[in-house]
Structures are given as structure tokens and as C-alpha cells.
Design an enzyme around this catalytic site. Structure first.
Site, PDB file in Angstrom:
ATOM      1  N   ASN A 162       9.524   2.402  -4.264  1.00 55.06           N
ATOM      2  CA  ASN A 162      10.317   1.353  -3.600  1.00 55.06           C
ATOM      3  C   ASN A 162      10.896   1.873  -2.290  1.00 55.06           C
ATOM      4  OD1 ASN A 162      10.084  -0.690  -5.497  1.00 55.06           O
ATOM      5  ND2 ASN A 162      11.973  -0.153  -6.583  1.00 55.06           N
ATOM      6  N   SER A 201       8.249   1.334   5.229  1.00 56.56           N
ATOM      7  CA  SER A 201       7.029   0.888   5.901  1.00 56.56           C
ATOM      8  C   SER A 201       7.203  -0.440   6.628  1.00 56.56           C
ATOM      9  CB  SER A 201       5.879   0.802   4.905  1.00 56.56           C
ATOM     10  OG  SER A 201       5.993  -0.376   4.167  1.00 56.56           O
ATOM     11  N   ASP A 252       0.839  -1.210   0.000  1.00 56.70           N
ATOM     12  CA  ASP A 252       0.000   0.000   0.000  1.00 56.70           C
ATOM     13  C   ASP A 252       0.869   1.254   0.000  1.00 56.70           C
ATOM     14  OD1 ASP A 252      -2.241  -1.622   0.121  1.00 56.70           O
ATOM     15  OD2 ASP A 252      -2.238  -1.655   2.313  1.00 56.70           O
TER      16      ASP A 252
HETATM   17  O1  RIB Z   1      -2.518  -4.332   2.642  1.00 56.94           O
HETATM   18  C1  RIB Z   1      -2.613  -4.452   4.029  1.00 56.94           C
HETATM   19  C2  RIB Z   1      -4.033  -4.346   4.455  1.00 56.94           C
HETATM   20  O2  RIB Z   1      -4.756  -5.424   3.939  1.00 56.94           O
HETATM   21  C3  RIB Z   1      -4.229  -4.399   5.951  1.00 56.94           C
HETATM   22  O3  RIB Z   1      -4.118  -3.137   6.557  1.00 56.94           O
HETATM   23  C4  RIB Z   1      -5.601  -5.013   6.090  1.00 56.94           C
HETATM   24  O4  RIB Z   1      -6.573  -4.086   6.414  1.00 56.94           O
HETATM   25  C5  RIB Z   1      -5.883  -5.691   4.757  1.00 56.94           C
HETATM   26  O5  RIB Z   1      -6.955  -5.167   4.161  1.00 56.94           O
END
Ligand code: RIB
EC number: 2.7.1.15
Length: 289
Positions: free
Chosen positions: A264, A270, A240
């Protein structure tokens, strides 16, 4: 100024750390438990907003204490929440996460995230315009992805689709998005193990994230933009962070090579702290590298 609009899930993560994974029918003792904001959409919005202004989130929470916590967290991270819905008589989404060794296992209960429907989302998109970037993932209904992609492409908006978690994706959706960012396992499933071919079919569009190794796309030949190695505490939210940061770099008109490198670098930060959003970097962290 161009805007980033994240359309996706917002949830609370319920996280257990354990040295043992239970078998079916077995009970084991875990090490610790915490709750923290998550959901792929909200994570990507927070990642982008820590690196840039003008980040909006379109999504939904339940009318419950988790919903309040999710909205407050987005606000504190400077994500604009004017287009978030609160759904009566529904719970907020939750993700049930086990941290075991260096990886996570996640079960998502979408709840209010199922209400992020085309009817609710499309009217909100009228407030945005050509050149804005829409960032989507797969924790909201499939209809919404299809309708948003069709609408946004007609309006000249740019679209990043992070197809996580995996679900089948029609070719016409792939063709309409500007960038598609699966990880390795999602790309194997999406392209039925013909990943090399897919990279060539979608040059500078298909960007496959490979964790700490970096990310791969095709442009005349295969380009691996190498990742940054950091000590891993928790990988949740690394993908994310990559996607949020990628949107920021692309809206700043960085080349794809520079944008993937920036993403990256953000992703590498993170993994150094607990929780999906716990160690997402701020701009100054990246500038100090
Ligand atoms: O990508 C990570 C997320 O995936 C987590 O925070 C959780 O909520 C899931 O949806």
C-alpha cells in the site's frame, strides 16, 4: 537468495492528457502528450527491482525502436533481461492512454506480448526453483498463465496472479495460485458480485486492492489494511507498484499484513508523478516514512 520472476507484458505507453473526452465522431484538443515505458509486467518488474535485487523478467518485445527502449529501461532499473525475447517482424506492445480528470482510460495493443507463449516461457522456468515467486498478469496469452501456474505449483514456487485486465479465470487456476490480487471491479466480475463469499472461500489468498482506501483480505474476519493518501498526479501503474512491492515483501517473509501494508505504501508513492513508472519508490523512500 530467492528470486522474483515477472512473466508478463512489456510495452510503451502513449499518453495524452486532456480536459475533454471526445464523444464518438468528435475531435477535441488535448493538453500534452508523452511516451514512457509501461506494460503491466514490466511495471511490476521495475517496481520490484527498485525495492529488491534478484528480479527477472520473462516477456517479449518487437525488433523495433520501442523494443530497444523497453529493454534499456528494464536494464537501467536492474531487472535481469536475459530471458526477454526479441520477436522478428513484430511490433512491440503499446498502450494508448488518456488521462482525464483523476483517472485513466487505456487501450492495449499486445503485439509482441502475444508471443509470450508456454513454449517460450516454460523452458526458461527451469532456471528457477522452489520458493521463488512468480508474478503474473493478464496482458499475455491465457494458455501461458494456465501452463505457468500448473508448472510453478508442481515445483513448489509461489505464484501471485494479478488478474488485470479482467478476463474469465477458471477455478482450478485460482486454486493453484498462492495469492490473487484483483482490484474492486475485477473482483466483482471474477466472482460474479459474490465478493464477500469469495473472500471467505480464499482466506489470505484473495487480496482485493481498493486504491487509496487500501486492500482487503479475509483471515478469521475481514481485514482492511488501510492505504496511504497522497496527492494524485497520475494513477497509472499504482496497482502494478502494489503487486511488485507485495512480491518483494513476501519474498522477505513478511506476514501478509505487513506485506500488504508495505505494498500500500509503495502504491501510494506511485500516484504522485506522471507515467506508470515515473514515481515508483526506491527502498530508501519507503524507509524514510
Ligand atoms: O497498469 C498500467 C499499465 O497498463 C500501463 O502502463 C499500460 O501499459 C497498461 O498496460
Amino acid at each position: 537468495m530467492k528470486k522474483i520472476i515477472v512473466i508478463g507484458s512489456a510495452s510503451i505507453d502513449l499518453v495524452v492528457k486532456s480536459k475533454i473526452l471526445p464523444e464518438a465522431g468528435e475531435t477535441v484538443m488535448g493538453d500534452s502528450f508523452f511516451t514512457t515505458p509501461g506494460g503491466k509486467g514490466a511495471n511490476q518488474a521495475v517496481a520490484a527491482a527498485r525495492l529488491s535485487d534478484q528480479v527477472y523478467m520473462i516477456g517479449a518485445v518487437g525488433n523495433d525502436s520501442y523494443g530497444k527502449q523497453i529493454l534499456e529501461n528494464l536494464k537501467q532499473n536492474h531487472v535481469d533481461i536475459s530471458y526477454m525475447d526479441i520477436i522478428d517482424n513484430e511490433k512491440s506492445g503499446t498502450a494508448h492512454i488518456t488521462l482525464f480528470e483523476d483517472d485513466n482510460r487505456i487501450i492495449v495493443v499486445p503485439a509482441a506480448n502475444n508471443y509470450v507463449t508456454p513454449e517460450k516461457v516454460l523452458p526458461k522456468l527451469e532456471h528457477f526453483s522452489e520458493g521463488d515467486i512468480i508474478l503474473l498478469q493478464h496482458e499475455i496469452p491465457e494458455d501461458t498463465i494456465r501452463s505457468v501456474v500448473t508448472y510453478a505449483q508442481k515445483q513448489g514456487m509461489k505464484i501471485i496472479l494479478n488478474p488485470a485486465p479482467y478476463r474469465k479465470l477458471d477455478i482450478d487456476v485460482i486454486e493453484k495460485v498462492t495469492w490473487l490480487t484483483p482490484n474492486e471491479s475485477e473482483s466483482e466480475l471474477l466472482f460474479e458480485h459474490q465478493v464477500e463469499e469469495a473472500l471467505k472461500t480464499y482466506p489470505r489468498k484473495l487480496i482485493i486492492t481498493q486504491g487509496a482506501k487500501g486492500a482487503l483480505f479475509y483471515s478469521d474476519s475481514q481485514q482492511l489494511i488501510e492505504g496511504y493518501k497522497k496527492e494524485v498526479v497520475d494513477t497509472t501503474g499504482a496497482g502494478d507498484t502494489f503487486n511488485g512491492a507485495l512480491a518483494v515483501a513476501l519474498i522477505e517473509n513478511k506476514s501478509l499484513e505487513e506485506a500488504v501494508n508495505f505494498a500500500n505504501l509503495a502504491g501510494s508513492f506511485s500516484v504522485t508523478g506522471l507515467g506508470a513508472q515515473g514515481a515508483m519508490p526506491h527502498r530508501k523512500d519507503l524507509e524514510e516514512v
